[in-house]
Design an enzyme around this catalytic site. Structure first.
Site, PDB file in Angstrom:
ATOM      1  N   ASN A   8       0.867  -0.720  -0.277  1.00 43.14           N
ATOM      2  CA  ASN A   8      -0.248  -0.086   0.011  1.00 43.14           C
ATOM      3  C   ASN A   8       0.913   1.039  -0.324  1.00 43.14           C
ATOM      4  O   ASN A   8       1.214   1.986   0.444  1.00 43.14           O
ATOM      5  CB  ASN A   8      -0.667  -0.117   1.261  1.00 43.14           C
ATOM      6  CG  ASN A   8      -1.621   1.200   1.213  1.00 43.14           C
ATOM      7  OD1 ASN A   8      -2.088   1.705   0.587  1.00 43.14           O
ATOM      8  ND2 ASN A   8      -2.571   1.555   2.397  1.00 43.14           N
ATOM      9  N   TRP A   9       1.086   1.763  -1.366  1.00 43.25           N
ATOM     10  CA  TRP A   9       1.906   3.138  -0.861  1.00 43.25           C
ATOM     11  C   TRP A   9       1.560   4.063  -0.806  1.00 43.25           C
ATOM     12  O   TRP A   9       1.929   5.295  -0.770  1.00 43.25           O
ATOM     13  CB  TRP A   9       2.784   2.983  -2.781  1.00 43.25           C
ATOM     14  CG  TRP A   9       3.219   2.680  -3.177  1.00 43.25           C
ATOM     15  CD1 TRP A   9       3.882   1.025  -2.957  1.00 43.25           C
ATOM     16  CD2 TRP A   9       3.505   1.904  -5.061  1.00 43.25           C
ATOM     17  NE1 TRP A   9       5.500   0.346  -3.306  1.00 43.25           N
ATOM     18  CE2 TRP A   9       4.829   1.168  -4.820  1.00 43.25           C
ATOM     19  CE3 TRP A   9       3.132   2.791  -5.713  1.00 43.25           C
ATOM     20  CZ2 TRP A   9       5.465   0.604  -5.704  1.00 43.25           C
ATOM     21  CZ3 TRP A   9       3.630   2.036  -7.127  1.00 43.25           C
ATOM     22  CH2 TRP A   9       4.595   1.623  -6.969  1.00 43.25           C
ATOM     23  N   LYS A  10      -0.057   3.889  -0.561  1.00 42.66           N
ATOM     24  CA  LYS A  10      -0.742   4.970  -0.291  1.00 42.66           C
ATOM     25  C   LYS A  10      -0.285   7.081  -0.661  1.00 42.66           C
ATOM     26  O   LYS A  10      -0.395   6.449  -1.831  1.00 42.66           O
ATOM     27  CB  LYS A  10      -0.103   5.558   1.615  1.00 42.66           C
ATOM     28  CG  LYS A  10      -0.562   4.714   2.587  1.00 42.66           C
ATOM     29  CD  LYS A  10      -0.236   4.296   4.073  1.00 42.66           C
ATOM     30  CE  LYS A  10      -0.380   2.860   4.718  1.00 42.66           C
ATOM     31  NZ  LYS A  10      -0.126   2.797   6.059  1.00 42.66           N
ATOM     32  N   HIS A  97      -9.677   1.109   4.748  1.00 45.39           N
ATOM     33  CA  HIS A  97      -8.605   1.080   5.696  1.00 45.39           C
ATOM     34  C   HIS A  97      -8.969   2.073   6.252  1.00 45.39           C
ATOM     35  O   HIS A  97      -9.407   3.320   6.408  1.00 45.39           O
ATOM     36  CB  HIS A  97      -7.390   1.612   4.185  1.00 45.39           C
ATOM     37  CG  HIS A  97      -5.937   1.874   4.799  1.00 45.39           C
ATOM     38  ND1 HIS A  97      -5.984   2.243   5.659  1.00 45.39           N
ATOM     39  CD2 HIS A  97      -4.946   0.865   5.063  1.00 45.39           C
ATOM     40  CE1 HIS A  97      -4.582   2.151   5.937  1.00 45.39           C
ATOM     41  NE2 HIS A  97      -4.029   0.769   5.355  1.00 45.39           N
ATOM     42  N   GLU A  99      -7.267   4.382   7.513  1.00 48.57           N
ATOM     43  CA  GLU A  99      -6.602   5.901   6.888  1.00 48.57           C
ATOM     44  C   GLU A  99      -8.044   6.464   6.928  1.00 48.57           C
ATOM     45  O   GLU A  99      -8.948   7.767   6.579  1.00 48.57           O
ATOM     46  CB  GLU A  99      -5.390   6.094   6.226  1.00 48.57           C
ATOM     47  CG  GLU A  99      -4.460   5.861   6.838  1.00 48.57           C
ATOM     48  CD  GLU A  99      -3.265   5.387   6.184  1.00 48.57           C
ATOM     49  OE1 GLU A  99      -3.609   5.144   5.464  1.00 48.57           O
ATOM     50  OE2 GLU A  99      -2.655   4.457   7.134  1.00 48.57           O
ATOM     51  N   GLU A 170      -5.575  -5.181  10.038  1.00 48.44           N
ATOM     52  CA  GLU A 170      -4.639  -4.055  10.832  1.00 48.44           C
ATOM     53  C   GLU A 170      -4.956  -3.673  11.735  1.00 48.44           C
ATOM     54  O   GLU A 170      -5.630  -2.634  11.828  1.00 48.44           O
ATOM     55  CB  GLU A 170      -4.905  -3.175   9.645  1.00 48.44           C
ATOM     56  CG  GLU A 170      -4.213  -4.016   7.643  1.00 48.44           C
ATOM     57  CD  GLU A 170      -4.033  -2.930   7.248  1.00 48.44           C
ATOM     58  OE1 GLU A 170      -2.944  -2.591   6.548  1.00 48.44           O
ATOM     59  OE2 GLU A 170      -4.521  -1.749   6.841  1.00 48.44           O
ATOM     60  N   GLY A 176       2.237   2.139  10.587  1.00 50.32           N
ATOM     61  CA  GLY A 176       3.424   3.219  10.584  1.00 50.32           C
ATOM     62  C   GLY A 176       4.200   3.525  12.043  1.00 50.32           C
ATOM     63  O   GLY A 176       4.487   4.778  12.075  1.00 50.32           O
ATOM     64  N   SER A 215       2.808  -2.322  10.504  1.00 51.09           N
ATOM     65  CA  SER A 215       4.500  -2.336  10.605  1.00 51.09           C
ATOM     66  C   SER A 215       5.031  -3.147  10.561  1.00 51.09           C
ATOM     67  O   SER A 215       6.042  -3.941  10.901  1.00 51.09           O
ATOM     68  CB  SER A 215       4.504  -1.981  12.316  1.00 51.09           C
ATOM     69  OG  SER A 215       4.522  -0.800  12.423  1.00 51.09           O
ATOM     70  N   GLY A 236       2.674  -1.370   4.160  1.00 45.05           N
ATOM     71  CA  GLY A 236       3.058   0.237   3.754  1.00 45.05           C
ATOM     72  C   GLY A 236       4.161   1.013   3.825  1.00 45.05           C
ATOM     73  O   GLY A 236       5.214   0.656   2.481  1.00 45.05           O
ATOM     74  N   GLY A 237       4.708   1.195   4.672  1.00 46.95           N
ATOM     75  CA  GLY A 237       6.187   1.722   4.164  1.00 46.95           C
ATOM     76  C   GLY A 237       7.231   1.046   3.706  1.00 46.95           C
ATOM     77  O   GLY A 237       8.222   1.209   3.352  1.00 46.95           O
TER      78      GLY A 237
HETATM   79  P1  13P Z   1       3.034   0.533   7.436  1.00 49.82           P
HETATM   80  O1  13P Z   1       3.731  -0.635   7.256  1.00 49.82           O
HETATM   81  O2  13P Z   1       3.590   1.372   7.365  1.00 49.82           O
HETATM   82  O3  13P Z   1       2.804   0.269   9.520  1.00 49.82           O
HETATM   83  O4  13P Z   1       1.632   0.665   7.423  1.00 49.82           O
HETATM   84  C1  13P Z   1       0.343  -0.395   7.085  1.00 49.82           C
HETATM   85  C2  13P Z   1      -0.650  -0.235   6.442  1.00 49.82           C
HETATM   86  O5  13P Z   1      -1.425   0.741   6.849  1.00 49.82           O
HETATM   87  C3  13P Z   1      -0.712  -1.637   5.236  1.00 49.82           C
HETATM   88  O6  13P Z   1      -2.106  -0.643   4.727  1.00 49.82           O
END
Ligand code: 13P
Length: 251
Positions: A8-10, A97, A99, A170, A176, A215, A236-237
């Protein structure tokens, strides 16, 4: 069951960056992708086509979007339809998600509408759930997951192909933050999700993949992916750099 390694590149990456990351990932993974694994890159709308170009049709790699609006077309300024995403090369999309729920204010009911609409429109969907830290501390894990799943999947046809739907667990407090849920926490939450999927879809609920997100890094991915009821990860990250994400995919 094929394990799904989803990025997930956000809100990251221009077209050029997306194409380059996708190309590099395919190169780094090379022929090393285990036969029971597939990879998904969820990119910003503007970079979907470039991401697909970067993957250049590599087997078991696909492109997804991070959001869409549950209508085919119309006066919805700023929104995007499933058909537009498919036109740009996406075969998957995320719904629910954290967010979108907690930063953009999407309700359980709206997430449910999107999940059913996206599947009906032909997208494969990763439907995300997870508790906030205050809910965990108040012992509300089961209650939160039950509510999110029952409302989120309420309008999904009971005969949906289980390969087209994933549930991503999640925990909001692990996204994050560098705080990863421990094995016992992941096992407990995934077992709750599995039992609810079985209650909704019967035996097909055992074939819906449950992903863990929060994470996930190259050094913890192997341990997480080996847990019971963990059928993939949503990253994500650590998915932003091809080198990191390739090490997760190959873990
Ligand atoms: P991180 O891997 O940065 O914690 O993000 C997880 C996420 O929200 C994937 O959708």
């Amino acid at each position: 069951m094929m394990k799904l390694f989803a990025a997930n590149w956000k809100m990251h990456k221009t077209q050029a960056e997306a194409r380059q990351t996708a190309e590099e990932l395919v190169r780094l993974v090379g022929s090393g992708l285990a036969a029971d694994r597939e990879v998904l890159l969820t990119a910003p709308f503007t970079a979907l086509a470039a991401t697909a170009q970067g993957l250049a049709g590599a087997a078991r790699f696909s492109v997804g979007a991070q959001n869409f609006y549950p209508e085919t077309h119309g006066a919805f300024t700023g929104e995007i339809s499933p058909a537009m995403l498919q036109d740009a090369g996406a075969s998957w999309a995320l719904t629910g998600h954290s967010e979108r729920r907690h930063v953009l204010g999407e309700s359980d009911g709206f997430v449910g509408r999107k999940t059913a609409f996206g599947l009906a429109a032909g997208l494969n969907v990763i439907f995300c759930v997870g508790e906030k830290i205050e809910e965990r501390k108040a012992n509300q894990l089961a209650e939160v997951l039950t509510r999110q799943i029952s409302l989120g999947l309420a309008d999904v046809p009971r005969d949906v192909s289980p390969q087209r739907l994933c549930v991503a667990y999640e925990p909001v407090w692990a996204i994050g933050t560098g705080l990863v849920a421990g094995p016992a926490e992941i096992l407990e939450a995934h077992a709750l999700v599995r039992s609810q999927l079985a209650a909704i879809f019967g035996s097909a609920g055992r074939e819906v993949r449950i992903l863990y997100g929060g994470s996930v890094k190259p050094d913890n991915a192997a341990e997480i992916i080996a847990l019971d009821n963990v059928d993939g990860v949503l990253v994500g990250g650590a998915s932003l750099k091809a080198d990191d994400f390739s090490r997760i995919v190959l873990a």
